[in-house]
Motif scaffolding. Sequence first.
Motif, PDB file in Angstrom:
ATOM      1  N   ARG A  92       0.750  -1.229   0.058  1.00  0.00           N
ATOM      2  CA  ARG A  92      -0.091  -0.010   0.115  1.00  0.00           C
ATOM      3  C   ARG A  92       0.934   1.227   0.043  1.00  0.00           C
ATOM      4  NH1 ARG A  92      -5.318  -0.452   4.086  1.00  0.00           N
ATOM      5  NH2 ARG A  92      -5.856  -2.542   3.460  1.00  0.00           N
ATOM      6  N   ARG A  93       2.023   1.218   0.628  1.00  0.00           N
ATOM      7  CA  ARG A  93       2.939   2.361   0.629  1.00  0.00           C
ATOM      8  C   ARG A  93       4.181   2.086  -0.015  1.00  0.00           C
ATOM      9  NH1 ARG A  93       1.372   5.636   5.229  1.00  0.00           N
ATOM     10  NH2 ARG A  93      -0.988   5.639   4.929  1.00  0.00           N
ATOM     11  N   GLU A  94       4.316   1.500  -1.320  1.00  0.00           N
ATOM     12  CA  GLU A  94       5.544   0.994  -1.966  1.00  0.00           C
ATOM     13  C   GLU A  94       6.241   2.104  -2.094  1.00  0.00           C
ATOM     14  OE1 GLU A  94       6.631  -1.508  -5.730  1.00  0.00           O
ATOM     15  OE2 GLU A  94       4.604  -1.257  -5.424  1.00  0.00           O
ATOM     16  N   VAL A  95       5.944   3.452  -2.496  1.00  0.00           N
ATOM     17  CA  VAL A  95       6.722   4.354  -3.077  1.00  0.00           C
ATOM     18  C   VAL A  95       7.537   4.902  -1.796  1.00  0.00           C
ATOM     19  CG1 VAL A  95       6.772   6.701  -3.890  1.00  0.00           C
ATOM     20  CG2 VAL A  95       5.502   4.927  -4.898  1.00  0.00           C
ATOM     21  N   ILE A 142       7.872   3.549   1.256  1.00  0.00           N
ATOM     22  CA  ILE A 142       8.674   2.741   1.761  1.00  0.00           C
ATOM     23  C   ILE A 142      10.207   2.594   0.895  1.00  0.00           C
ATOM     24  CG2 ILE A 142       8.782   0.172   2.657  1.00  0.00           C
ATOM     25  CD1 ILE A 142       5.847   0.445   3.409  1.00  0.00           C
ATOM     26  N   THR A 143       9.849   2.286  -0.341  1.00  0.00           N
ATOM     27  CA  THR A 143      11.143   2.100  -1.132  1.00  0.00           C
ATOM     28  C   THR A 143      12.059   3.314  -0.792  1.00  0.00           C
ATOM     29  OG1 THR A 143       9.811   0.967  -2.672  1.00  0.00           O
ATOM     30  CG2 THR A 143      12.019   2.026  -3.329  1.00  0.00           C
ATOM     31  N   GLU A 144      11.547   4.500  -0.850  1.00  0.00           N
ATOM     32  CA  GLU A 144      12.461   5.835  -0.563  1.00  0.00           C
ATOM     33  C   GLU A 144      13.061   5.523   0.808  1.00  0.00           C
ATOM     34  OE1 GLU A 144       9.945   9.181  -1.024  1.00  0.00           O
ATOM     35  OE2 GLU A 144       9.815   8.792  -3.347  1.00  0.00           O
ATOM     36  N   ARG A 145      12.117   5.260   1.780  1.00  0.00           N
ATOM     37  CA  ARG A 145      12.755   5.008   3.062  1.00  0.00           C
ATOM     38  C   ARG A 145      13.969   4.029   3.234  1.00  0.00           C
ATOM     39  NH1 ARG A 145      10.717   6.467   8.403  1.00  0.00           N
ATOM     40  NH2 ARG A 145      11.290   5.235   9.839  1.00  0.00           N
ATOM     41  N   PHE A 146      13.821   2.832   2.627  1.00  0.00           N
ATOM     42  CA  PHE A 146      14.656   1.734   2.664  1.00  0.00           C
ATOM     43  C   PHE A 146      16.078   2.309   1.791  1.00  0.00           C
ATOM     44  CE2 PHE A 146      11.738  -0.757   4.899  1.00  0.00           C
ATOM     45  CZ  PHE A 146      12.451  -1.473   5.694  1.00  0.00           C
ATOM     46  N   ASP A 147      15.794   2.937   0.640  1.00  0.00           N
ATOM     47  CA  ASP A 147      16.797   3.272  -0.130  1.00  0.00           C
ATOM     48  C   ASP A 147      17.947   4.191   1.073  1.00  0.00           C
ATOM     49  OD1 ASP A 147      16.084   1.910  -2.297  1.00  0.00           O
ATOM     50  OD2 ASP A 147      15.587   3.909  -3.294  1.00  0.00           O
ATOM     51  N   ARG A 148      17.178   5.320   1.615  1.00  0.00           N
ATOM     52  CA  ARG A 148      18.043   5.927   2.644  1.00  0.00           C
ATOM     53  C   ARG A 148      18.446   5.247   3.751  1.00  0.00           C
ATOM     54  NH1 ARG A 148      13.240   8.987   3.451  1.00  0.00           N
ATOM     55  NH2 ARG A 148      13.429   9.014   5.572  1.00  0.00           N
ATOM     56  N   LEU A 149      17.909   4.325   4.308  1.00  0.00           N
ATOM     57  CA  LEU A 149      18.395   3.361   5.120  1.00  0.00           C
ATOM     58  C   LEU A 149      19.553   2.358   4.673  1.00  0.00           C
ATOM     59  CD1 LEU A 149      17.761   2.683   7.930  1.00  0.00           C
ATOM     60  CD2 LEU A 149      16.229   1.028   7.319  1.00  0.00           C
TER      61      LEU A 149
END
Length: 162
Positions: free
Chosen positions: A137-140, A142-149
């Motif tokens: 549901r929050r793919e975009v 969460i993807t951005e968050r994990f890229d930063r992480l």
Amino acid sequence: MAVDSILSAKNIYVMGARSTEALASILNYNLSLIFDHVKFIKPTSTAEVFEQMFSIGESDLLIAFSFPRYSSKTVSAVKYARQNGASVVVFTDSENSPLAEHATCLLTAQSDMASFMDSFVAPISIINAIIVEITQRREVEITERFDRLEKVWDEFEVYTKR
């Protein structure tokens, strides 16, 4: 309904006592990677449980785990959360659980085994399904968050690479 509650909560509190503390910890870990507003309630004493969730209110969510033998700390925490207007997602074994009457969303899973210990395979499966649904549901975001992480993990060599 559980996923909707998680996605709309201002603050998410996660709790399990005794053997279910491990289940709560797994969910807390995964939700903490996705959201900044997740709080793990450490069930050290009943007084400390209430101190940790003292500010819970109408826009908040408590996710609580308890299977037979039901933890009185968890039952009290669920009751307190509902009295303060919070939503409550309960992971338990049946509609007859003492936590069920206070749940706004009841998730039941089999946990008994022919042994002295409980099997938490079914509740873990539900946890996995919830995390997958949130991710979809929050793919975009969460993807951005994990890229930063991932960048932070790489910079500080959190994980060893092959």
